[in-house]
Structures are given as structure tokens and as C-alpha cells.
Design an enzyme around this catalytic site. Structure first.
Site, mmCIF file in Angstrom:
data_model
loop_
_atom_site.group_PDB
_atom_site.id
_atom_site.type_symbol
_atom_site.label_atom_id
_atom_site.label_comp_id
_atom_site.label_asym_id
_atom_site.label_seq_id
_atom_site.Cartn_x
_atom_site.Cartn_y
_atom_site.Cartn_z
ATOM 1 N N HIS A 225 -104.149 42.459 -18.479
ATOM 2 C CA HIS A 225 -104.269 41.065 -18.925
ATOM 3 C C HIS A 225 -105.714 40.603 -18.809
ATOM 4 O O HIS A 225 -106.456 41.057 -17.937
ATOM 5 C CB HIS A 225 -103.347 40.149 -18.117
ATOM 6 C CG HIS A 225 -103.539 40.250 -16.631
ATOM 7 N ND1 HIS A 225 -102.988 41.257 -15.876
ATOM 8 C CD2 HIS A 225 -104.221 39.470 -15.766
ATOM 9 C CE1 HIS A 225 -103.319 41.101 -14.606
ATOM 10 N NE2 HIS A 225 -104.075 40.024 -14.514
ATOM 11 N N HIS B 99 -107.992 37.212 -18.284
ATOM 12 C CA HIS B 99 -108.032 35.796 -17.912
ATOM 13 C C HIS B 99 -109.093 35.095 -18.763
ATOM 14 O O HIS B 99 -110.202 35.623 -18.924
ATOM 15 C CB HIS B 99 -108.483 35.620 -16.457
ATOM 16 C CG HIS B 99 -107.573 36.195 -15.424
ATOM 17 N ND1 HIS B 99 -106.733 35.420 -14.654
ATOM 18 C CD2 HIS B 99 -107.380 37.469 -14.995
ATOM 19 C CE1 HIS B 99 -106.080 36.186 -13.799
ATOM 20 N NE2 HIS B 99 -106.442 37.447 -13.978
HETATM 21 P P1 5GP Z 1 -104.410 39.313 -11.470
HETATM 22 O O1 5GP Z 1 -104.770 38.937 -10.056
HETATM 23 O O2 5GP Z 1 -103.377 40.396 -11.529
HETATM 24 O O3 5GP Z 1 -105.621 39.580 -12.321
HETATM 25 O O4 5GP Z 1 -103.815 37.991 -12.086
HETATM 26 C C1 5GP Z 1 -102.464 37.771 -12.282
HETATM 27 C C2 5GP Z 1 -102.340 36.320 -12.680
HETATM 28 O O5 5GP Z 1 -101.020 36.141 -13.164
HETATM 29 C C3 5GP Z 1 -102.528 35.352 -11.513
HETATM 30 O O6 5GP Z 1 -103.579 34.449 -11.822
HETATM 31 C C4 5GP Z 1 -101.176 34.651 -11.389
HETATM 32 O O7 5GP Z 1 -101.281 33.296 -11.096
HETATM 33 C C5 5GP Z 1 -100.552 34.893 -12.752
HETATM 34 N N1 5GP Z 1 -99.104 35.012 -12.722
HETATM 35 C C6 5GP Z 1 -98.367 35.789 -11.885
HETATM 36 N N2 5GP Z 1 -97.055 35.659 -12.145
HETATM 37 C C7 5GP Z 1 -96.970 34.787 -13.180
HETATM 38 C C8 5GP Z 1 -95.857 34.246 -13.894
HETATM 39 O O8 5GP Z 1 -94.689 34.526 -13.627
HETATM 40 N N3 5GP Z 1 -96.147 33.374 -14.906
HETATM 41 C C9 5GP Z 1 -97.426 33.031 -15.231
HETATM 42 N N4 5GP Z 1 -97.608 32.177 -16.231
HETATM 43 N N5 5GP Z 1 -98.494 33.518 -14.567
HETATM 44 C C10 5GP Z 1 -98.260 34.386 -13.554
#
Ligand code: 5GP
Ligand code: ZN
Length: 136
Positions: A99, A101
Site C-alpha cells: 500500500h 500512503h
Molecule cells: P503500514 O504501517 O502497514 O504502512 O500502514 C497500515 C495503515 O493501514 C495504518 O496507517 C493503519 O491505520 C491503516 N489501517 C489498518 N487497518 C485498517 C482498516 O481496517 N481500515 C483502514 N481504512 N485503514 C486501516
């Protein structure tokens, strides 16, 4: 990937606040935003890391990011934004589905202020570059 939250969001079986969707890509608001409009852009198919994702699909995903990021910035009236892709636990990746951001920024908001950096001692940069070139 039944147990992957982002696969389920992209398939519509888990609710999200959708920003954009097409055959390849799904974009939605982060549930725990760093700032208003913090958006996640994911491929609909499951790959864990950016280097796992086939180049053609990665190109498809990235080709959408500019348009989505521009809309995010204009939509929330941000001064700028960061595009961030965490790969691996050590890099802060918590969800194992690739993903990107898009994090809207305001001048002086202090987000990411602590960017630790250093200078290479002589010859170290070339040594490291050689290792990386060999691994390509
Ligand atoms: P990572 O730390 O893996 O780069 O970011 C994962 C992101 O996904 C985090 O910012 C977290 O808030 C978001 N996230 C995790 N679970 C969910 C979810 O169920 N729905 C949404 N909309 N965002 C999520
Ligand atoms: Zn997934």
C-alpha cells in the site's frame, strides 16, 4: 487472501471510506490518519512488498497515484503531501498487503521532523553502491 484486511477492503467485504476504484486499484481513507485526508492506495491483488509486485502491475498502481494525490491535496487544501510505502516490519509495515500512503501536509506541521541522516565516510558510498548493483 481471506485473512488480509486490505484484500477484504478492496473487495468491498469490509467497509471503508472509498476515494477511488477501478479494475486494478482501490484507494480509501486510513482509519487512523496522520492528517485529514490521509489516503491509502492498494492494488486489488495481494502482494506483500513493492519488490514482490510484478513491474506491470506496479506501474498500473503508480500511474494512479499522481491523480489521487493531486485530488487529496486539493480536496483538503494541503500545502503538500508525502507518498510513503513501508516495506517490512523494520520499516513500519503493519499490514502485509502493498500500500502507498498519501499523507497531506501543512507548512510547519512537524510530521516527519526527525529524519535521521548522516554522511558517508570516504569510499563507503561506492562500496554500498557496488553491493546494491550486484543484487539487482
Ligand atoms: P503500514 O504501517 O502497514 O504502512 O500502514 C497500515 C495503515 O493501514 C495504518 O496507517 C493503519 O491505520 C491503516 N489501517 C489498518 N487497518 C485498517 C482498516 O481496517 N481500515 C483502514 N481504512 N485503514 C486501516
Ligand atoms: Zn491482501
Amino acid at each position: 487472501m481471506d485473512d488480509c484486511i486490505f484484500c477484504r477492503i478492496a473487495a468491498g467485504s469490509v467497509p471503508s471510506t472509498k476515494i477511488y476504484e477501478d479494475d486494478t486499484v482501490f484507494a480509501f481513507l486510513d482509519i487512523a490518519p496522520v492528517s485529514d485526508g490521509h489516503t491509502l492506495v492498494v492494488p486489488k491483488s495481494h502482494f506483500e512488498y513493492i519488490h514482490d509486485c510484478p513491474a506491470e502491475l506496479l506501474g498500473e498502481v503508480c500511474s494512479r497515484i499522481g491523480r489521487i494525490a493531486g485530488a487529496v491535496q486539493r480536496g483538503v487544501g494541503a500545502d503538500g503531501y508525502n507518498v510513503l510505502c513501508n516495506n517490512g516490519r523494520a520499516a513500519g509495515q503493519l499490514v502485509g498487503h502493498l500500500h502507498f500512503h498519501i499523507i497531506p501536509r501543512r507548512s510547519g506541521d512537524g510530521v516527519f521532523d526527525k529524519w535521521l541522516s548522516f554522511k558517508y565516510p570516504p569510499a563507503k558510498a561506492e562500496r554500498i553502491a557496488q553491493l546494491i548493483r550486484k543484487a539487482m
